[in-house]
Design an enzyme around this catalytic site. Structure first.
Site, short mmCIF file in Angstrom:
data_model
loop_
_atom_site.label_atom_id
_atom_site.label_comp_id
_atom_site.label_asym_id
_atom_site.label_seq_id
_atom_site.Cartn_x
_atom_site.Cartn_y
_atom_site.Cartn_z
N PHE A 167 32.29 41.83 36.48
CA PHE A 167 32.29 42.61 37.73
C PHE A 167 31.67 43.95 37.44
O PHE A 167 32.01 44.59 36.46
CB PHE A 167 33.74 42.77 38.20
N LEU A 206 40.39 47.25 39.84
CA LEU A 206 41.04 46.14 39.15
C LEU A 206 40.28 44.86 39.46
O LEU A 206 40.22 44.42 40.62
CB LEU A 206 42.50 46.04 39.60
N ASP A 207 39.67 44.24 38.44
CA ASP A 207 38.81 43.07 38.63
C ASP A 207 39.48 41.85 38.02
O ASP A 207 39.74 41.80 36.82
CB ASP A 207 37.45 43.33 37.97
N SER A 208 39.72 40.85 38.86
CA SER A 208 40.35 39.63 38.39
C SER A 208 39.38 38.70 37.68
O SER A 208 39.78 37.70 37.10
CB SER A 208 40.99 38.89 39.57
N ALA A 228 36.83 40.03 35.54
CA ALA A 228 36.24 40.69 34.38
C ALA A 228 36.97 40.29 33.11
O ALA A 228 38.17 40.06 33.11
CB ALA A 228 36.30 42.20 34.56
#
EC number: 3.4.23.-
Length: 1409
Positions: free
Chosen positions: A273, A291-293, A295
């Site tokens: 991301f 907050l990247d789910s 990455a």
């Protein structure tokens, strides 16, 4: 209307003002409001009773079950509301202050609607009004506008242009709601793009598992014929969004494989991301993380966030979703962040091209954290505890704002931070500094913006009355040193850490440059002025011409005048009591003290740091612009030194500082220790090392300005450090009162770090050293003018409690280390210490005593012995007036003498005692008789001290062990009177009033003069060689026998009666030889073996002394100087009583000689519940109470209330009691030289006057009242005082005052009889001042009042004395009631005022008289 329709929630303790408003409206609707607002009529009719029942029923109906105790059956509706008002209607200043703080901190967040914000705002305003605050309409509007974010700036500006007459809160709210709609429309039209590229992770298993719980089937968001049509950002068609677009999904699937290959070429942990465009900067800043789910790694775009990092070589190539574009990660490291809790991210990649920061969900899960997504956002937790909760959403993407713990992160140019760095400078001055180019590094202030935040330390330290109109200064000064202003401030309590009481300033009027010195005595002003003149004249090559001063004696001494004449300096003295004529120095002192007070308050330091704060305040004032200067664009520093000062080195006073340890360390030893920033030195920061109790100067430091010191954490307790593990003990010598300068390394001449002003022309502290603070400097290598190694922490998780906690932890660790093995090299030294403790009356060491014995530093142990006091030996059962003997370092037994260095002195004392017995024929040696009790004997040793506390004679006393005597065989009567200490003060009052002479005689071996009536046998004493079967048959009394004191008293009394002396009927130890004239009479007071003689006829005095020396072996001490531990200073018209030597011994005994002084013995609010707790801390509370009681009874009435309250809990021995007792010692530390003054009063109206008062129900445990009274002779001399808890609970304040009056009347009668017994008559009734009109009425009126009918008969004794014209009661306002100090702890200002009126003054005050 039923309850449901009314929508009134039953009161449960919340929002009482709203609930009460609704209840009153309901009662008004029912037409029964009159029963809660009006007074009950004399005749209650049926309609009133019905209304009362209705109102009470209604109120009870809307009370929750837990609050029904407010509505008992026997009270009215009005009383129910009054009871609730008393608890929940908070109208105190503290409540208003708390609500105002909440109002000032209220801000409109991006997630909250404006209507919800209005609701919260209106609730706060309502609570403020209910708390008694007055808020105008314009104030409400101003507060509301302050709470709005910057997107409302346009409408706020428009509102500001409107006339105040047309502005209302409702109008402003209406305009703001219109603006909110406009902002939302603009937001929808220009939707922000958060994600520009998506890179798929090669770890498909992780990705599939992560999204397993997500709904794969697209939800149908819009139903029916909605007027609102969504539009796809990919194909442009209406009815669906981009993620559901089939065209977009097909393109995404076709490029999936190619993107995965690009990721694998970049890294095996590909970034999934990437933020390329973030426009909503109000939500996400440099420390914001998306907050990247998807990455697989954390990523940042600001390398200053790293706390530790390494280069990535070669740079890591990372592909983004847009085909053909790449970014590169050049570093990998650790980032420490804080939201509600601290979180540490490892293996964080740095990519300069990234437009934002990413936080990988995968990495968080690998670290053991769980992530939960919901409608409001996301929550990150670990082991069931929440670590982070996101504070914002950006286009439905969770965004978390953090604070970074970065050593390299640059400080934000925060207005409040620079306000504190400049020593709480005014906002106007700080903005003026920003506008004008006054500093070499002016760019640091370019981004300053005015803050509306209220600074509480500034209010505490600076708030003052509104100014008066000032006269314009028409003096035109053309050069420096032409006019110098000077003044002294003090005495200031508590004293500084190096025992200074005053500070003196010298202000040059032309440059407005100030130089400050800390001094101990006012007489030091001359030497400071010499130093100032010498340094300043050498600096400018000019002469001081005029010195503007007040009429203080310190400026008018002969040496000062001679110096000014020699230097050609002219005095300009102000008119007495007109400080406005020396306004420059007066204003400067005010500015310095306000700034210093504010800095100490803001830093939460103990007040004993005021000296360092004063010097720091002066340092900063010289770097702040002044309107007094001709060129207001310059600072006093620039005017004085002809160059601009620097800003880089300014730091917040009291900040936590980490000091680098330069000495050679172990591999795993700490490389720094903590200290407190307290000032500036030419080559570094001046710091206080609280663990080792000394000042240091260092430059290799890290300053944490966000972490201020807690005053409770700074305890000046001795720390016994281990030999090799406590490295800072090696760094700094043991002299805790010297300033040690650490060695500086070589530095380059050009350095971007902080400049320390080493050049003598750059620092006024260098130009004008404080002679009272000698600086021990080691040799320095060459140092640059502009270099330093200081690093700064923007935030820190550490708490300043380390000052105490680390000290305690270090002591515990040392103790545990010592207990692990027996091969400790310090064991022999510890055993020696234990033996020494036993010698002075202290038992074997135990833990948790809280007391430390301080040896000389060169003799201190490296480990801290855990000691405790023998409670049996130090109980209150001992006679308090013998408390002053507990400090003598004397042998405990005859055998112990053989091992002492002063053996010969004690042997001489023993021989003297035995010779005295031989001359006195005290015993006859005979064979031991059969069937006779043999009394044991022992030696007791003591040292006699003079008035200065110095030993003058070694004394050995042979005593019998009276406990081995048998009643009615070896003794019968044992009582022997002793003079009251108030009788002694009574005699001294007569002496000073009638010009009498007072002498003292000491009876040698007084008890040996007594004649025994019984036949007593005693064991032979140690030191006499004789047959073991022999014993001593006593011919005369000996010390230790139960009847010895009585026998001596009878012999002495008989000797005086032979000379026609008569003893007083109320004090048998006062004798008078009446010659019909006070000046010819001889007054004698006997206190055991001390004889005090007073008369105006020296011939009679000498004849009487010769007579006594013929009858007894006596020592003539001539004029009295020292009596039972009291120092007496005789002057022509004054007598001073003090116990400074004894106070110093108490402080030394309880390890408090270096404590911080306080202004009152007890705080005005005491936690009685903690005092009454059953916790046992094994501290010497009883011993200390006994010592304090001795001081209080003799010369210190200011301790009476504190000792009385604390002695009530002497059996508890808990930590709260010990802390309060130590506070009394801290008060004694600041008042060591306090003296009780007796003086001649030729204009007295009353020979005896009294004051009586009570504190009604002051004891929170049993609600009993406290009696306090005092009596003076000749309107000034304080001779009697007392504080006593009353025996029964008083039903009213009048009853409590009446019971107190009874005790005062008894004391007054005792004084009356004492005067009469020595033939001094009272012409008028004794006047007693009382501040309760009800009490005076009951005492004067013989009729029975309803409120007095239950009072015990004995208390009406006071009324009888008033009726007999023996006592005269007179009303006095409470503010003039001197006995108030004897009833309860008082605030400092009131306490000091009453203490001075009692006749208690310190050295400087007594000298001024």
């Amino acid at each position: 209307m039923d309850k449901a329709k009314r929508n009134i929630k039953p009161f449960d303790g919340e929002k009482y003002a709203i609930w009460k408003f609704r209840i009153r409206a309901l009662l008004a609707e029912q037409d029964v409001l009159k029963v809660v607002d009006g007074l009950m009529p004399n005749e209650v009719d049926d309609s009133w009773k019905k209304a009362e029942r209705c109102a009470k029923s209604t109120i009870i109906e809307y009370l929750s079950d837990s609050f029904l105790n407010f509505a008992t059956s026997d009270i009215t509706a009005r009383q129910i509301l009054e009871n609730l008002d008393a608890v929940y209607e908070r109208k105190s200043l503290a409540s208003q202050l708390a609500l105002r703080k909440r109002l000032l901190s209220l801000k409109l967040s991006s997630e909250m609607s404006l209507l919800s914000h209005f609701h919260i705002f209106d609730e706060l305003i309502s609570e403020l009004l209910a708390a008694g605050a007055k808020i105008e309409e314009m104030d409400k509007i101003s507060h509301l506008l302050i709470t709005l974010p910057s997107c409302y700036d346009g409408i706020i500006t428009a509102i500001e242009t409107l006339s105040e007459e047309n502005l209302t809160l409702a109008f402003v709210k209406n305009r703001l709601l219109d603006q909110e709609i406009k902002i939302k429309n603009d937001h929808n039209d220009t939707s922000k793009k958060v994600m520009n590229a998506i890179v798929h992770n090669n770890n498909n298993t992780y990705k599939n598992n992560l999204f397993k719980n997500r709904v794969t089937k697209p939800k149908k968001i819009f139903k029916g014929n909605s007027k609102y049509k969504v539009k796809c950002h990919h194909c442009g068609r209406e009815g669906h969004i981009k993620k559901d677009c089939f065209h977009y999904k097909r393109i995404l699937n076709n490029k999936n494989k190619e993107n995965e290959k690009q990721v694998q070429t970049a890294t095996s942990h590909g970034i999934a991301f990437m933020v390329k465009e973030v426009n909503n900067t109000s939500v996400m800043d440099n420390c914001g993380f998306v907050l990247d789910s998807g990455a697989s790694d954390h990523l940042i775009n600001d390398e200053s966030l790293y706390t530790d990092s390494v280069e990535v070589v070669p740079p890591l190539k990372i592909a983004v979703a847009k085909q053909g574009e790449f970014i590169y990660a050049t570093k990998r490291g650790i980032v420490r962040l804080r939201n509600d809790h601290e979180i540490t991210l490892e293996d964080v990649l740095f990519c300069k091209e990234a437009a934002g920061n990413l936080m990988s969900v995968k990495r968080l899960q690998e670290a053991g954290m769980s992530i939960e997504f919901d409608k409001s956002g996301v929550t990150i937790s670990k082991n069931g505890l929440m670590v982070v909760k996101n504070s914002g959403m950006l286009n439905n993407v969770p965004v978390i704002n953090f604070q970074a713990y970065s050593i390299n992160a640059k400080h934000k140019n925060n207005f409040r931070l620079w306000h504190e760095r400049f020593g709480h400078i005014s906002d106007g001055k700080l903005l003026e500094i920003k506008r004008k180019n006054m500093f070499s590094d002016q760019s640091l202030l370019n981004n300053l913006e005015l803050s509306c935040e209220i600074c509480e330390p500034c209010l505490n330290g600076k708030q003052a009355r509104l100014p008066f109109k000032q006269l314009k200064d028409k003096t035109h000064i053309k050069r420096p040193l032409f006019v110098v202003h000077s003044d002294v401030c003090g005495p200031i309590t508590p004293v500084t850490l190096d025992d200074k009481n005053y500070f003196v300033i010298f202000v040059d009027q032309f440059t407005h440059y100030c130089v400050t010195y800390l001094i101990k005595y006012k007489s030091d002003v001359f030497s400071m002025f010499q130093d100032f003149v010498a340094k300043s004249e050498a600096h400018f090559n000019l002469k001081v011409v005029y010195l503007y001063i007040d009429n203080g004696r310190e400026y008018l001494s002969n040496e000062m005048r001679q110096f000014c004449v020699k230097k050609g300096i002219s005095y300009h003295l102000t008119v007495p009591h007109t400080p406005q004529l020396n306004g420059v120095s007066e204003r400067m002192i005010r500015t310095i003290t306000e700034k210093a007070r504010t800095m100490v308050s803001g830093a939460k330091l103990d007040k004993s740091f005021w000296g360092e704060a004063v010097l720091t305040a002066t340092y900063l004032i010289n770097r702040i612009p002044s309107r007094a200067l001709v060129d207001s664009s310059k600072t006093p520093y620039e005017m004085w030194h002809n160059k601009k000062p620097y800003l880089k080195h300014l730091r917040v006073f009291g900040a936590t500082v980490y000091v680098h340890i330069k000495n050679k360390q172990g591999k795993f030893d700490d490389k720094s220790f903590k200290s407190i920033f307290v000032g500036y030195e030419p080559n570094g920061f001046k710091l206080w090392d609280a663990v080792n109790e000394k000042f240091i100067v260092a430059r290799d430091v890290v300053v944490d300005e966000t972490n201020m010191v807690n005053s409770r954490a700074v305890k000046f307790e001795t720390v016994f450090l281990k030999d090799s593990k406590e490295s800072e003990n090696k760094n700094f010598p043991n002299d805790s009162r010297k300033i040690i300068q650490t060695e500086f390394p070589n530095e380059s001449k050009e350095c971007d770090n902080i400049q320390f002003l080493k050049d003598s022309k750059e620092s006024e502290n260098k130009n004008f050293p404080n002679d009272s603070r000698k600086i021990i400097q080691t040799e320095f290598p060459n140092e640059s003018k502009e270099c330093d190694n200081i690093q700064f922490l923007k935030d820190s998780k550490e708490s300043n409690k380390y000052f105490l906690n680390e000290s305690k932890k270090r002591k515990r660790d040392d103790h545990l280390n010592e207990s692990k093995g027996s091969g400790n090299p310090n064991e022999s030294r510890e055993s020696e210490t234990a033996e020494h403790l036993k010698e002075i009356g202290i038992d074997n060491p135990t833990k948790n005593d809280g007391i430390e014995i301080i040896n000389r530093r060169s003799e201190r142990l490296k480990t801290k012995p855990q000691i405790s006091y023998n409670e049996e030996d130090n109980s209150l059962n001992k006679v308090v007036l013998n408390a002053h003997t507990i400090f003598n370092d004397v042998p405990n037994s005859f055998d112990e003498i053989q091992y002492r260095d002063d053996k010969s002195s004690w042997e001489e004392a023993i021989n003297t005692e035995l010779n005295a017995h031989k001359i006195n024929n005290t015993w006859t040696i005979t064979k031991r008789p059969e069937n006779k009790n043999i009394v044991d004997s022992r030696w007791v040793f003591s040292v006699k001290y003079n008035e200065l506390g110095n030993p003058i004679r070694y004394k050995a006393r042979l005593v019998a062990r009276g406990f081995t005597q048998k009643y009615q065989i070896d003794y019968e009567e044992t009582f022997a009177p002793v003079a009251r200490i108030s009788s002694f003060r009574f005699i001294l009052s007569l002496v000073i009033q009638y010009n009498l002479k007072v002498h003292q005689m000491d009876v040698k071996t007084a008890f040996l003069n007594g004649t025994l009536k019984e036949e007593i046998y005693m064991r032979l004493p140690q030191g006499i060689s004789c047959n073991s079967d022999n014993v001593c048959k006593l011919n005369k009394a000996i010390y230790g026998l139960k009847q010895a004191a009585r026998c001596w008293f009878e012999v002495f009394e008989q000797a005086l009666k032979e000379c026609e002396f008569v003893n007083s009927s109320v004090d048998r130890c006062i004798y008078i030889l009446d010659k019909g004239n006070i000046n010819e009479n001889i007054y004698v007071l006997l206190y055991v073996d001390d004889v005090v003689i007073a008369t105006g006829d020296m011939t009679r005095m000498n004849n009487f002394k010769r007579y006594l020396m013929e009858k007894f072996r006596m020592t003539d001490l001539n004029e009295i100087k020292h009596f039972i531990g009291i120092r007496i200073e005789m002057q022509e018209d004054k007598i001073y009583l003090s116990q400074s030597a004894y106070v110093k011994k108490i402080l030394s005994k309880f390890n408090m000689e270096n404590c911080n002084a306080v202004s009152t013995p007890l705080p005005s609010k005491i936690n009685y519940e903690l005092l009454n707790s059953d916790e046992d801390c094994n501290t010497p509370c009883r011993s200390l109470i006994g010592c304090l009681m001795y001081i209080m009874l003799c010369t210190r009435p200011d301790l009476t209330t504190a000792v009385n309250i604390l002695s009530r809990y002497s059996s508890k021995n808990n930590s709260e009691l010990w802390q309060n007792l130590k506070r009394v010692l801290r008060y004694l530390k600041g008042t060591i030289d306090m003296k009780l003054i007796f003086k001649k009063n030729l204009a007295f109206e009353n020979k005896i006057i009294g004051y009586v008062d009570s504190d009604w129900a002051g004891s929170e445990i049993d609600r009993k009242s406290t009696t306090g009274y005092l009596f003076k002779m000749f309107d000034f001399n304080l001779i009697c005082w007392n504080t006593k808890r009353q025996n029964s609970v008083a039903a009213s304040s009048t009853e409590a005052e009446y019971m107190a009056l009874f005790e005062a009347v008894r004391e007054a009668l005792w004084l009356k009889f004492l005067l009469t017994s020595i033939n001094i008559k009272l012409e008028n009734p004794i006047k007693i001042y009382e501040d309760n009109q009800g009490c005076i009425s009951i005492a004067n009126n013989p009729s029975c009042h309803k409120r007095a009918k239950h009072i015990d008969i004995k208390y009406h004794f006071a009324r009888e004395q008033v009726q007999n014209n023996v006592i005269c009661l007179e009303y006095i306002p409470t503010e003039n009631q001197l006995a108030d100090i004897f009833t309860k702890p008082l605030p400092a200002a009131r306490f000091v005022e009453l203490r001075d009126k009692l006749g208690l003054l310190q050295d400087d005050q007594s000298n001024a008289e």
